[in-house]
Design an enzyme around this catalytic site. Structure first.
Site, PDB file in Angstrom:
ATOM      1  N   ASN A  36       0.806  -1.219   0.000  1.00 39.21           N
ATOM      2  CA  ASN A  36       0.000   0.000   0.000  1.00 39.21           C
ATOM      3  C   ASN A  36       0.839   1.269   0.000  1.00 39.21           C
ATOM      4  OD1 ASN A  36      -2.667   0.916  -0.109  1.00 39.21           O
ATOM      5  ND2 ASN A  36      -3.215  -0.762   1.284  1.00 39.21           N
ATOM      6  N   SER A  37       2.032   1.194  -0.565  1.00 40.65           N
ATOM      7  CA  SER A  37       2.971   2.317  -0.511  1.00 40.65           C
ATOM      8  C   SER A  37       2.491   3.535  -1.312  1.00 40.65           C
ATOM      9  CB  SER A  37       4.314   1.826  -1.077  1.00 40.65           C
ATOM     10  OG  SER A  37       5.114   2.915  -1.473  1.00 40.65           O
TER      11      SER A  37
END
Ligand SMILES: Cc1ncc(COP(=O)(O)O)c(C=O)c1O
Length: 331
Positions: free
Chosen positions: A84-85
């Site tokens: 989920n960067s």
């Protein structure tokens, strides 16, 4: 070396324009009142709204990482991060805009129906190489780079969070932009700036920028989402020294500028705490400002806690530097 020549050097360094600058500096009077600090000026520097691909702090760093002179012959951009960067999302979007292939080496498990940043990585056309653990990311990125080269291409690897000396320059530039806005917002004896410090390009860039600008009235407080204070100090020293050298500057950071706290991590990275949940609710309900659970909610918790203590006087001014992360609100 004078401040003027460091900024002249900065202006001579190429970048790819992505940021809608300046980002807004807005006042938050209802937040201040809700904290019984109605006479303290609280401002929010809205880098959540850097304007490209849902914004955030990574856009400023990538302007320098993906500068035209670094892209000569490049066919593919590779970077690393968690599933989920935010950094991976903006890198994928920038690669799309530049017409380049993008490979993201991400740790975690890709769900059948990705949400949040994971969904956006795919929307921007990035290819995902999933690995089980953080430690597998960099070696996999090296292997992917070799793959690209064997096929006759050329890869540009952007390290974690774009927190490199070059990426850090984006926040030296942001420091100058902010100081110009502060001048318009009036004066204060001391200005406290609260910001997230993780891979530390943001924090180190601001520390270097405020130092180059000679702002000994600013206190820069770095709040950790998971990294230890010692690690933040080390990263900040390394990045500010190396970014300074790119500008021909070889000095020390201003002595009273930097404070760091890892007291607001709670149970760990990306895990909301009671304090971060309460801070998110307060920002939302008083100012309509969205915080992300991983980074800015922890900073907000820290800032509120410090505002309740003795360190910050009513004559001081307080700035919450919003670094973005909107997509993680949605998973
Ligand atoms: C929303 C958000 N805020 C803050 C940070 C931390 O910034 P830095 O990595 O420059 O310390 C990140 C990056 O991981 C981020 O995505």
């Amino acid at each position: 070396m004078s401040m003027r020549s460091a900024f002249t050097a900065l202006d001579a360094i190429a970048r790819t324009r992505l940021v809608h600058e300046p980002t807004p500096l807005v006042s938050a009077p209802r937040l201040a009142q809700s904290l019984d600090r109605g006479s303290t000026t609280i401002l929010v520097k809205m880098d959540a709204e850097t304007g490209f691909a849902l914004g955030g702090n990574k856009v400023r760093k990538l302007e320098y990482e993906l500068a035209p002179d670094r892209l000569v012959g490049v066919t593919c951009v590779i970077t690393v991060g968690g599933l989920n960067s935010n950094h991976a999302r903006v890198t994928a979007a920038a690669a799309a805009r530049l017409g380049l292939r993008c490979i993201l080496v991400l740790n975690g498990e890709l769900p059948d129906e990705p949400t949040g940043n994971a969904m956006l990585h795919l929307m921007f056309g990035a290819e995902l190489r999933m690995v089980a653990m953080r430690e597998h990311r960099d070696p996999t990125a090296v292997a992917v780079t070799k793959e690209i080269e064997r096929a006759g291409g050329k890869a540009l690897f952007v390290p974690l969070g774009a927190s490199t000396p070059v990426g850090t320059l984006g926040y030296v530039r942001a420091a100058r932009e902010f100081v110009g806005q502060l001048a318009e917002a009036g004066s204060a004896e001391t200005t406290w700036v609260f910001v997230s410090a993780s891979s530390c390009g943001t924090f180190a860039g601001l520390a270097l920028g405020f130092t180059l600008l000679g702002r000994d009235d600013i206190r820069l407080v770095g709040i950790s989402p998971d990294v230890t204070e010692a690690e933040i100090l080390r990263l900040t020293a390394d990045l500010s020294t190396a970014a300074g050298a790119l500008l021909g500057w070889h000095g020390e950071l201003l002595p009273r500028l930097v404070s760091i706290s890892d007291a607001y991590v709670g149970d760990g990275y990306a895990l909301p705490s009671e304090g971060s949940r309460a801070a998110t609710e307060r920002f939302g309900r008083t100012e309509g400002i969205i915080l992300d659970p991983v980074y800015t909610a922890k900073v907000a918790h820290g800032m509120i806690d410090w505002l309740g203590g003795e360190r910050i006087s009513d004559k001081d001014r307080v700035v919450f530097w919003h670094t973005g992360g909107y997509p993680t609100v949605f998973g």
